[in-house]
Design a protein around this motif. Structure first.
Motif, PDB file in Angstrom:
ATOM      1  N   VAL A 183       0.839  -1.202   0.000  1.00  0.00           N
ATOM      2  CA  VAL A 183       0.000   0.000   0.000  1.00  0.00           C
ATOM      3  C   VAL A 183       0.873   1.250   0.000  1.00  0.00           C
ATOM      4  O   VAL A 183       0.611   2.205  -0.735  1.00  0.00           O
ATOM      5  CB  VAL A 183      -0.943  -0.004   1.225  1.00  0.00           C
ATOM      6  CG1 VAL A 183      -1.630   1.351   1.380  1.00  0.00           C
ATOM      7  CG2 VAL A 183      -1.994  -1.103   1.078  1.00  0.00           C
ATOM      8  N   GLU A 184       1.926   1.246   0.818  1.00  0.00           N
ATOM      9  CA  GLU A 184       2.809   2.412   0.891  1.00  0.00           C
ATOM     10  C   GLU A 184       3.589   2.626  -0.397  1.00  0.00           C
ATOM     11  O   GLU A 184       3.961   3.750  -0.721  1.00  0.00           O
ATOM     12  CB  GLU A 184       3.785   2.251   2.065  1.00  0.00           C
ATOM     13  CG  GLU A 184       3.132   2.264   3.426  1.00  0.00           C
ATOM     14  CD  GLU A 184       2.332   3.524   3.685  1.00  0.00           C
ATOM     15  OE1 GLU A 184       2.829   4.625   3.346  1.00  0.00           O
ATOM     16  OE2 GLU A 184       1.204   3.418   4.201  1.00  0.00           O
ATOM     17  N   ALA A 185       3.841   1.549  -1.134  1.00  0.00           N
ATOM     18  CA  ALA A 185       4.681   1.647  -2.345  1.00  0.00           C
ATOM     19  C   ALA A 185       3.879   1.855  -3.619  1.00  0.00           C
ATOM     20  O   ALA A 185       4.462   2.062  -4.683  1.00  0.00           O
ATOM     21  CB  ALA A 185       5.539   0.391  -2.482  1.00  0.00           C
ATOM     22  N   ARG A 186       2.574   1.804  -3.546  1.00  0.00           N
ATOM     23  CA  ARG A 186       1.769   1.834  -4.770  1.00  0.00           C
ATOM     24  C   ARG A 186       1.903   3.130  -5.559  1.00  0.00           C
ATOM     25  O   ARG A 186       1.719   3.147  -6.773  1.00  0.00           O
ATOM     26  CB  ARG A 186       0.295   1.577  -4.433  1.00  0.00           C
ATOM     27  CG  ARG A 186      -0.005   0.089  -4.365  1.00  0.00           C
ATOM     28  CD  ARG A 186      -1.428  -0.194  -3.987  1.00  0.00           C
ATOM     29  NE  ARG A 186      -1.603  -1.637  -3.801  1.00  0.00           N
ATOM     30  CZ  ARG A 186      -2.571  -2.187  -3.094  1.00  0.00           C
ATOM     31  NH1 ARG A 186      -3.466  -1.409  -2.505  1.00  0.00           N
ATOM     32  NH2 ARG A 186      -2.661  -3.491  -2.973  1.00  0.00           N
ATOM     33  N   LEU A 187       2.209   4.219  -4.894  1.00  0.00           N
ATOM     34  CA  LEU A 187       2.376   5.489  -5.600  1.00  0.00           C
ATOM     35  C   LEU A 187       3.819   5.710  -6.044  1.00  0.00           C
ATOM     36  O   LEU A 187       4.126   6.729  -6.650  1.00  0.00           O
ATOM     37  CB  LEU A 187       1.920   6.645  -4.713  1.00  0.00           C
ATOM     38  CG  LEU A 187       0.430   6.657  -4.348  1.00  0.00           C
ATOM     39  CD1 LEU A 187       0.114   7.870  -3.479  1.00  0.00           C
ATOM     40  CD2 LEU A 187      -0.437   6.651  -5.600  1.00  0.00           C
ATOM     41  N   VAL A 188       4.695   4.752  -5.722  1.00  0.00           N
ATOM     42  CA  VAL A 188       6.113   4.894  -6.061  1.00  0.00           C
ATOM     43  C   VAL A 188       6.419   4.258  -7.410  1.00  0.00           C
ATOM     44  O   VAL A 188       7.113   4.841  -8.244  1.00  0.00           O
ATOM     45  CB  VAL A 188       6.992   4.258  -4.961  1.00  0.00           C
ATOM     46  CG1 VAL A 188       8.467   4.345  -5.339  1.00  0.00           C
ATOM     47  CG2 VAL A 188       6.746   4.943  -3.626  1.00  0.00           C
ATOM     48  N   VAL A 189       5.915   3.041  -7.640  1.00  0.00           N
ATOM     49  CA  VAL A 189       6.162   2.332  -8.889  1.00  0.00           C
ATOM     50  C   VAL A 189       4.858   1.753  -9.410  1.00  0.00           C
ATOM     51  O   VAL A 189       3.844   1.722  -8.711  1.00  0.00           O
ATOM     52  CB  VAL A 189       7.189   1.183  -8.709  1.00  0.00           C
ATOM     53  CG1 VAL A 189       8.553   1.725  -8.351  1.00  0.00           C
ATOM     54  CG2 VAL A 189       6.720   0.194  -7.650  1.00  0.00           C
ATOM     55  N   ARG A 190       4.891   1.278 -10.641  1.00  0.00           N
ATOM     56  CA  ARG A 190       3.714   0.651 -11.224  1.00  0.00           C
ATOM     57  C   ARG A 190       3.323  -0.597 -10.427  1.00  0.00           C
ATOM     58  O   ARG A 190       4.162  -1.272  -9.847  1.00  0.00           O
ATOM     59  CB  ARG A 190       3.996   0.249 -12.674  1.00  0.00           C
ATOM     60  CG  ARG A 190       4.193   1.438 -13.598  1.00  0.00           C
ATOM     61  CD  ARG A 190       4.506   0.947 -14.995  1.00  0.00           C
ATOM     62  NE  ARG A 190       4.714   2.055 -15.914  1.00  0.00           N
ATOM     63  CZ  ARG A 190       5.086   1.914 -17.177  1.00  0.00           C
ATOM     64  NH1 ARG A 190       5.302   0.695 -17.661  1.00  0.00           N
ATOM     65  NH2 ARG A 190       5.243   2.965 -17.953  1.00  0.00           N
ATOM     66  N   ARG A 191       2.047  -0.885 -10.459  1.00  0.00           N
ATOM     67  CA  ARG A 191       1.524  -2.013  -9.693  1.00  0.00           C
ATOM     68  C   ARG A 191       2.239  -3.311 -10.034  1.00  0.00           C
ATOM     69  O   ARG A 191       2.536  -4.125  -9.152  1.00  0.00           O
ATOM     70  CB  ARG A 191       0.015  -2.152  -9.944  1.00  0.00           C
ATOM     71  CG  ARG A 191      -0.658  -3.221  -9.094  1.00  0.00           C
ATOM     72  CD  ARG A 191      -2.146  -3.282  -9.425  1.00  0.00           C
ATOM     73  NE  ARG A 191      -2.801  -2.040  -9.078  1.00  0.00           N
ATOM     74  CZ  ARG A 191      -3.348  -1.798  -7.883  1.00  0.00           C
ATOM     75  NH1 ARG A 191      -3.288  -2.718  -6.938  1.00  0.00           N
ATOM     76  NH2 ARG A 191      -3.942  -0.657  -7.640  1.00  0.00           N
ATOM     77  N   ASN A 192       2.526  -3.534 -11.331  1.00  0.00           N
ATOM     78  CA  ASN A 192       3.150  -4.803 -11.720  1.00  0.00           C
ATOM     79  C   ASN A 192       4.627  -4.887 -11.314  1.00  0.00           C
ATOM     80  O   ASN A 192       5.252  -5.934 -11.454  1.00  0.00           O
ATOM     81  CB  ASN A 192       3.009  -5.034 -13.223  1.00  0.00           C
ATOM     82  CG  ASN A 192       3.651  -3.933 -14.046  1.00  0.00           C
ATOM     83  OD1 ASN A 192       3.552  -2.759 -13.722  1.00  0.00           O
ATOM     84  ND2 ASN A 192       4.315  -4.300 -15.120  1.00  0.00           N
ATOM     85  N   HIS A 193       5.177  -3.780 -10.809  1.00  0.00           N
ATOM     86  CA  HIS A 193       6.560  -3.783 -10.343  1.00  0.00           C
ATOM     87  C   HIS A 193       6.670  -3.768  -8.822  1.00  0.00           C
ATOM     88  O   HIS A 193       7.789  -3.729  -8.288  1.00  0.00           O
ATOM     89  CB  HIS A 193       7.315  -2.573 -10.896  1.00  0.00           C
ATOM     90  CG  HIS A 193       7.512  -2.626 -12.374  1.00  0.00           C
ATOM     91  ND1 HIS A 193       7.838  -1.509 -13.119  1.00  0.00           N
ATOM     92  CD2 HIS A 193       7.419  -3.658 -13.256  1.00  0.00           C
ATOM     93  CE1 HIS A 193       7.946  -1.853 -14.402  1.00  0.00           C
ATOM     94  NE2 HIS A 193       7.700  -3.148 -14.492  1.00  0.00           N
TER      95      HIS A 193
END
Length: 397
Positions: A183-193
């Protein structure tokens, strides 16, 4: 070793892993709020956060696989934490103004003392009454040292302790925390990454935490370090980039495993020194392992690798044809070796990144060696004939 001791070791290991992952999760949440902080593990408490001008925050983390376990008035988790904090205050290691947090995967029993010390609907007076009653009447011998310390505090000290404590129940357990990190990383990289990104971020985090735990007087982990690592990783997952992993770059390679490989025999045909052959083996290993990981993690398609190899081969074909035109058909073996070294030197100096932001040139060199291993490129002007004589008895042609 008995089954019980096995379970004990497993619980202990899970507890430490939980602390480390929770510290990362808390750090990412704080970064999202633009907080500037320093984080320590296993110093004054399980996890400690410090901010300039603010009281330190000490986190006690309690992990249980069963969310249903209740944090009752006589819970050992509760009183163990109280004991740590009371002893720390008594010896001066924990500042009087420190904010104390008990973060637990357990739930809290209705009207238990802990239920009055959460973030919402706090009632410190009621919590204190219940804690005083428990410390006076409970027969739990495990908790007795903590009870004794609590009873020994002055009324004002008891009030001060209780007012500094916040209890956060139903925290994500070691498994659930993975989703919380996503959840915290979802705005950092694309979902598939996300998975690939988090694997590398946690790898960096574990290494940094290990360095802090294993070396005395190591400085704390600073928020700008974490932010920098996140930013660096984010750049590696852009369309024009790919992550090149430190564990692959730093791996020790057993060169004897590759002694009979085709690409090594290709290099030996040039007559270059053994040290550069070892470099070739290292580059081959790095490129092969990294490319395989990219494919496994769906960071690159097989078709993209095919296009890259076609590009490398076309560049080699041009260089190889030029040299062939220069030496003619009657060149001596000495001349052939000299031009083989020229072609090989060209390859070592080449820089054809698989994507524009992949700056590790070992990927280019290693990819050439992968092609050489399949006899799709070569360095000696007669590499195909020479190697076929060696490989045909082995059933390779």
């Amino acid at each position: 070793m008995t089954a019980n001791s096995n379970f004990s070791a497993t619980d202990s290991a899970l507890g430490y892993l939980y602390q480390v992952r929770s510290a990362l999760l808390s750090s990412l949440k704080r970064l999202a709020k633009d907080e500037v902080f320093a984080v320590y593990l296993e110093t004054l408490d399980d996890v400690v956060f410090e901010q300039d001008g603010s009281a330190p925050e000490l986190l006690q983390l309690k992990h249980h696989c069963n969310h249903a376990a209740n944090l009752t008035d006589a819970s050992s988790d509760l009183w163990k934490s109280f004991r740590v904090w009371m002893e720390g205050r008594a010896n001066g290691s924990i500042p009087e103004d420190a904010r104390l947090y008990l973060i637990t995967t357990s739930s809290i029993g209705r009207e238990a003392s802990a239920s009055y010390l959460m973030l919402e609907n706090r009632n410190e007076t009621e919590a204190l009454k219940k804690l005083q009653a428990t410390a006076t009447t409970s027969t739990n011998q495990t908790n007795e040292p903590a009870y004794r310390l609590f009873r020994g505090l002055s009324p004002d000290a008891q009030i001060a302790l209780v007012s500094s404590i916040t209890i956060l129940p139903n925290a994500p357990n070691i498994s659930d925390i993975s989703e919380a990190l996503r959840v915290e990383a979802r705005l950092v990289v694309r979902r598939n990454h996300l998975e690939s990104f988090l694997t590398r971020l946690e790898g960096w985090w574990y290494k940094r935490v290990l360095g802090q735990l294993s070396t005395p007087d190591t400085p704390p982990i600073l928020s700008n370090e974490i932010e920098s690592s996140v930013d660096d990783l984010r750049e590696q997952f852009k369309d024009e980039a790919l992550p090149v992993d430190e564990d692959i770059l730093g791996a020790e390679v057993d060169s004897t495993f590759y002694d009979n490989s085709v690409f090594v025999q290709q290099v030996r045909l040039t007559g270059i020194g053994e040290q550069r052959i070892l470099f070739a083996i290292r580059d081959y290993y790095r490129a092969f392992q990294q490319r395989s990981r990219w494919v496994r993690e769906d960071l690159i398609l097989i078709g993209d690798l095919d296009k890259y190899e076609r590009r490398l081969r076309e560049e080699w074909e041009l260089q190889f044809a030029r040299v062939a035109d220069e030496i003619g058909d009657d060149a001596t073996e000495q001349v052939k070796r000299e031009v083989a070294q020229r072609i090989y030197n060209w390859m070592e100096d080449s820089n054809y990144p698989i994507r524009s932001q992949v700056r590790e040139r070992c990927i280019t060199r290693g990819s050439f060696h992968i092609l050489a291993d399949g006899l799709k490129v070569g360095w000696h002007p007669e590499f195909m004939n020479r190697l076929q004589q060696v490989l045909e008895p082995q059933g390779i042609s």
